[in-house]
Write an enzyme that holds these catalytic residues in place. Structure first.
Site, PDB file in Angstrom:
ATOM      1  N   LYS A  14       0.857  -1.211   0.000  1.00  0.00           N
ATOM      2  CA  LYS A  14       0.000   0.000   0.000  1.00  0.00           C
ATOM      3  C   LYS A  14       0.883   1.248   0.000  1.00  0.00           C
ATOM      4  O   LYS A  14       0.666   2.166  -0.775  1.00  0.00           O
ATOM      5  CB  LYS A  14      -0.886   0.002   1.240  1.00  0.00           C
ATOM      6  N   ASN A  15       1.914   1.244   0.851  1.00  0.00           N
ATOM      7  CA  ASN A  15       2.714   2.457   1.045  1.00  0.00           C
ATOM      8  C   ASN A  15       3.729   2.693  -0.056  1.00  0.00           C
ATOM      9  O   ASN A  15       4.456   3.686  -0.026  1.00  0.00           O
ATOM     10  CB  ASN A  15       3.382   2.427   2.419  1.00  0.00           C
TER      11      ASN A  15
ATOM     12  N   ARG B 118      -4.160  10.121   4.216  1.00  0.00           N
ATOM     13  CA  ARG B 118      -3.088  11.064   4.544  1.00  0.00           C
ATOM     14  C   ARG B 118      -2.166  11.292   3.358  1.00  0.00           C
ATOM     15  O   ARG B 118      -1.683  12.365   3.126  1.00  0.00           O
ATOM     16  CB  ARG B 118      -2.256  10.468   5.695  1.00  0.00           C
TER      17      ARG B 118
ATOM     18  N   CYS C  28      -4.908  11.981  12.105  1.00  0.00           N
ATOM     19  CA  CYS C  28      -5.660  10.720  12.049  1.00  0.00           C
ATOM     20  C   CYS C  28      -5.533  10.033  13.410  1.00  0.00           C
ATOM     21  O   CYS C  28      -5.065  10.615  14.379  1.00  0.00           O
ATOM     22  CB  CYS C  28      -5.127   9.840  10.939  1.00  0.00           C
TER      23      CYS C  28
ATOM     24  N   ARG D 212      -0.021  14.038  12.726  1.00  0.00           N
ATOM     25  CA  ARG D 212       0.449  13.892  11.344  1.00  0.00           C
ATOM     26  C   ARG D 212       0.641  15.265  10.677  1.00  0.00           C
ATOM     27  O   ARG D 212       0.019  15.582   9.675  1.00  0.00           O
ATOM     28  CB  ARG D 212      -0.499  13.028  10.507  1.00  0.00           C
ATOM     29  N   PRO D 213       1.436  16.141  11.256  1.00  0.00           N
ATOM     30  CA  PRO D 213       1.676  17.453  10.631  1.00  0.00           C
ATOM     31  C   PRO D 213       2.366  17.290   9.270  1.00  0.00           C
ATOM     32  O   PRO D 213       2.904  16.219   8.959  1.00  0.00           O
ATOM     33  CB  PRO D 213       2.583  18.170  11.620  1.00  0.00           C
ATOM     34  N   ILE D 214       2.313  18.344   8.468  1.00  0.00           N
ATOM     35  CA  ILE D 214       2.985  18.283   7.152  1.00  0.00           C
ATOM     36  C   ILE D 214       3.973  19.436   6.999  1.00  0.00           C
ATOM     37  O   ILE D 214       4.286  19.869   5.884  1.00  0.00           O
ATOM     38  CB  ILE D 214       1.968  18.298   5.990  1.00  0.00           C
ATOM     39  N   ASP D 215       4.479  19.938   8.151  1.00  0.00           N
ATOM     40  CA  ASP D 215       5.407  21.073   8.101  1.00  0.00           C
ATOM     41  C   ASP D 215       6.637  20.780   7.246  1.00  0.00           C
ATOM     42  O   ASP D 215       7.083  21.619   6.461  1.00  0.00           O
ATOM     43  CB  ASP D 215       5.830  21.480   9.515  1.00  0.00           C
TER      44      ASP D 215
ATOM     45  N   ASP E 178       4.672   0.352  11.755  1.00  0.00           N
ATOM     46  CA  ASP E 178       3.409  -0.240  11.289  1.00  0.00           C
ATOM     47  C   ASP E 178       3.246  -1.684  11.745  1.00  0.00           C
ATOM     48  O   ASP E 178       2.129  -2.202  11.729  1.00  0.00           O
ATOM     49  CB  ASP E 178       3.323  -0.181   9.759  1.00  0.00           C
TER      50      ASP E 178
ATOM     51  N   ILE F 223       7.882   6.670  16.755  1.00  0.00           N
ATOM     52  CA  ILE F 223       7.546   7.409  15.534  1.00  0.00           C
ATOM     53  C   ILE F 223       6.268   8.227  15.687  1.00  0.00           C
ATOM     54  O   ILE F 223       6.219   9.392  15.325  1.00  0.00           O
ATOM     55  CB  ILE F 223       7.406   6.430  14.331  1.00  0.00           C
TER      56      ILE F 223
ATOM     57  N   ARG G 266      -8.445  -0.439   4.699  1.00  0.00           N
ATOM     58  CA  ARG G 266      -7.564   0.577   4.138  1.00  0.00           C
ATOM     59  C   ARG G 266      -6.247  -0.057   3.682  1.00  0.00           C
ATOM     60  O   ARG G 266      -5.608   0.433   2.767  1.00  0.00           O
ATOM     61  CB  ARG G 266      -7.257   1.655   5.186  1.00  0.00           C
TER      62      ARG G 266
HETATM   63  C1  EPZ Z   1       4.302   6.798   6.220  1.00  0.00           C
HETATM   64  O1  EPZ Z   1       3.548   7.814   6.871  1.00  0.00           O
HETATM   65  C2  EPZ Z   1       3.388   5.599   6.099  1.00  0.00           C
HETATM   66  N1  EPZ Z   1       2.231   5.945   5.287  1.00  0.00           N
HETATM   67  C3  EPZ Z   1       2.928   5.175   7.497  1.00  0.00           C
HETATM   68  O2  EPZ Z   1       2.120   4.014   7.353  1.00  0.00           O
HETATM   69  C4  EPZ Z   1       4.157   4.824   8.325  1.00  0.00           C
HETATM   70  O3  EPZ Z   1       3.761   4.505   9.629  1.00  0.00           O
HETATM   71  C5  EPZ Z   1       5.119   6.028   8.359  1.00  0.00           C
HETATM   72  O4  EPZ Z   1       5.448   6.432   7.009  1.00  0.00           O
HETATM   73  C6  EPZ Z   1       6.411   5.719   9.086  1.00  0.00           C
HETATM   74  O5  EPZ Z   1       7.041   4.632   8.474  1.00  0.00           O
HETATM   75  C7  EPZ Z   1       2.362   5.926   3.930  1.00  0.00           C
HETATM   76  O6  EPZ Z   1       3.429   5.640   3.398  1.00  0.00           O
HETATM   77  C8  EPZ Z   1       1.145   6.247   3.134  1.00  0.00           C
HETATM   78  P1  EPZ Z   1       6.424  10.054   8.428  1.00  0.00           P
HETATM   79  P2  EPZ Z   1       4.124   9.324   6.958  1.00  0.00           P
HETATM   80  O7  EPZ Z   1       6.318  11.318   7.672  1.00  0.00           O
HETATM   81  O8  EPZ Z   1       4.834   9.638   5.715  1.00  0.00           O
HETATM   82  C9  EPZ Z   1       6.220  13.369  11.809  1.00  0.00           C
HETATM   83  C10 EPZ Z   1       0.276   2.629   7.731  1.00  0.00           C
HETATM   84  O9  EPZ Z   1      -0.164   2.090   8.755  1.00  0.00           O
HETATM   85  N2  EPZ Z   1       6.118  14.344  10.726  1.00  0.00           N
HETATM   86  O10 EPZ Z   1       7.650   9.201   8.272  1.00  0.00           O
HETATM   87  O11 EPZ Z   1       3.025  10.210   7.401  1.00  0.00           O
HETATM   88  C11 EPZ Z   1       4.984  12.482  11.897  1.00  0.00           C
HETATM   89  O12 EPZ Z   1       3.959  13.115  12.636  1.00  0.00           O
HETATM   90  C12 EPZ Z   1       0.748   4.067   7.769  1.00  0.00           C
HETATM   91  O13 EPZ Z   1       0.392   2.055   6.611  1.00  0.00           O
HETATM   92  C13 EPZ Z   1       6.168  15.706  11.048  1.00  0.00           C
HETATM   93  O14 EPZ Z   1       6.272  16.088  12.207  1.00  0.00           O
HETATM   94  O15 EPZ Z   1       5.161   9.145   8.146  1.00  0.00           O
HETATM   95  C14 EPZ Z   1       5.514  11.249  12.581  1.00  0.00           C
HETATM   96  O16 EPZ Z   1       5.537  11.473  13.978  1.00  0.00           O
HETATM   97  C15 EPZ Z   1       0.551   4.704   9.136  1.00  0.00           C
HETATM   98  N3  EPZ Z   1       6.088  16.620  10.047  1.00  0.00           N
HETATM   99  C16 EPZ Z   1       6.950  11.145  12.053  1.00  0.00           C
HETATM  100  O17 EPZ Z   1       7.275  12.437  11.520  1.00  0.00           O
HETATM  101  C17 EPZ Z   1       5.961  16.244   8.736  1.00  0.00           C
HETATM  102  O18 EPZ Z   1       5.909  17.138   7.858  1.00  0.00           O
HETATM  103  C18 EPZ Z   1       7.119  10.121  10.947  1.00  0.00           C
HETATM  104  O19 EPZ Z   1       6.171  10.409   9.971  1.00  0.00           O
HETATM  105  C19 EPZ Z   1       5.907  14.870   8.422  1.00  0.00           C
HETATM  106  C20 EPZ Z   1       5.992  13.932   9.431  1.00  0.00           C
END
Ligand code: EPZ
Length: 417
Positions: free
Chosen positions: A22-23, A92, A116, A121-124, A306, A328, A398
């Protein structure tokens, strides 16, 4: 609303094939927007999250047709640069479309993806990176209006944390930019390598995916190609948890054992015998699992966050105490409440969770709280005494394609009602 009905304590046996990741499919479906013409995506799992991305592509004017695990997408009709909230809020990873639309049309308007169940899940990091690539981003009333009238330009970007999504988003946004982008402290997940393989096959110039430094030389255009999505390592870890929890021996096919480098040793420490060859993995669990040594979630190649919930479900019936540290996400222990309703003895304190293994769990009516929490409840139900009903199945759908069919083909007593 459908539910799963499981009668536990059945031994599993046989072989099951692991679905496409999926990812990996999700960022690739956003990246398709960068390419002209037709792409064929094989081994693309039929999941609600994937469907949400396909609907966004169709809304933007692309043609997308699925037959089985194959998606054929043609982007020649791409004619919009806005994505409505109704489509953005489904998943997301739809944020990845921001960079793709911006790179192709010089502007983009979409709603802010919400947080979620597992965290804010910020996107900063995503937005900072796009700004560094020359995007002007205005955020008003939860809506992101972005423009890059002179196109995006390469730049040096360093991530404060190796965010998977931000890494993928930067790769997508930088592919068609002018100049070179150097990304440091990039995430190394296999899904990022898969995304780069797809884009390079379309004519992109991405070097170092899978390493901490990724270099992207912008090109003027990309054309669609055929690509097969890598197997889903988290689904594989979920089946391993099911075998471990039920003292079973099963074979997983069509997976990449190397993607489970931090998962396999934990199951071996817990007493499972694991044999791997090319794209197969055989796991034989002991009658009673030993406790998992500290399971600490880390960016790849560390233990994947995950897989934390499904592995924790197996730990609930181990002969001893297991420790989980979730590094994480800030709210990823919601499944513990539902596991406790089945008799699990779990204490959580902040990001630490202590699981005292019990002789057995007991069937109960439980509700899924998020995608991987739902998988944990399925694993727990498989080893629980009696019948378990699992509600809020939309979470499971999902990320897992027909999980109940795969498990019943291994001998589990599980059906959707
Ligand atoms: C991806 O999410 C995966 N989703 C997640 O899988 C997975 O848990 C995660 O990576 C970690 O491996 C997809 O690929 C669609 P991150 P993502 O950005 O990209 C913080 C599942 O169950 N962060 O690596 O959102 C964030 O809040 C899902 O399949 C910021 O602060 O993960 C988290 O604490 C769940 N600012 C940490 O970083 C940002 O701009 C890691 O998030 C982006 C992230």
């Amino acid at each position: 609303m459908s539910k799963l009905l499981v009668t536990g304590r059945k031994k599993l046996s046989g072989e099951v094939s692991v679905q496409g990741a999926k990812n990996s499919a999700l960022p690739i479906l956003a990246a398709v927007l960068l390419t002209k013409g037709e792409s064929v995506i094989y081994n693309c799992p039929a999941l609600s999250d994937v469907e949400a991305s396909v609907n966004i592509l169709r809304y933007l004017g692309c043609k997308a047709e699925r037959s089985g695990q194959t998606l054929v997408i043609n982007t020649d009709g791409f004619n919009r640069s806005d994505i409505p909230d109704s489509l953005m809020c489904k998943t997301r990873s739809s944020i990845m479309f921001l960079g793709a639309v911006l790179a192709r049309s010089g502007k983009a308007k979409l709603s802010f993806p919400g947080g979620c169940e597992i965290g804010l899940r910020p996107i900063d990091m995503h937005l900072d990176a796009l700004s560094k690539l020359g995007a002007e981003i205005n955020e008003r009333h939860g809506c992101l209006e972005c423009s890059a009238p002179y196109g995006l330009r390469g730049n040096k970007i360093s991530l404060p944390f190796p965010s998977v999504g931000a890494t993928e988003h930067i790769i997508i946004a930088a592919c068609l930019s002018g100049g070179t982008t150097t990304l440091t402290n990039a995430a190394r997940e296999p899904e990022i390598v898969d995304l780069a393989d797809f884009l390079n096959a379309c004519g992109a110039k991405i070097y170092g995916a899978g390493e901490g430094v990724i270099v992207i030389d912008g090109v003027s255009s990309l054309s669609g190609c055929a690509h097969s999505v890598i197997p889903d390592r988290i689904v594989a870890a979920t089946f391993m948890s099911a075998a471990a929890a039920t003292g079973s021996s099963i074979v997983l096919g069509d997976l990449v054992p190397a993607h489970l480098g931090a998962v396999i040793p934990l199951f071996e420490d817990a007493g499972c015998k694991i044999k791997t060859e090319k794209c197969k993995l055989k796991i034989s669990a002991p009658k009673r699992l030993k406790p998992f040594r500290t399971v600490s979630t880390m960016p790849y190649p560390g233990f994947p966050t995950d897989a934390q919930a499904p592995v924790m479900a197996a730990a609930c019936v181990a002969g001893g105490t297991s420790f989980f540290i979730e590094n994480i996400f800030e709210n990823r222990f919601r499944h513990t409440r539902e596991l406790a309703r089945m008799g699990a003895k779990i204490m959580t304190e902040g990001r630490v969770c202590v699981v005292e293994g019990r002789d057995r769990l007991y069937g109960a009516k439980v509700e899924a709280t998020d995608l991987r929490g739902a998988a944990a409840l399925v694993v727990a139900a498989l080893c629980a005494e009696g019948q378990t009903t699992i509600g809020s199945l939309h979470y499971l759908e999902r990320g897992y394609e027909n999980l109940e069919l795969s498990l019943s083909s291994l001998g589990a007593d599980i059906k959707k009602i």
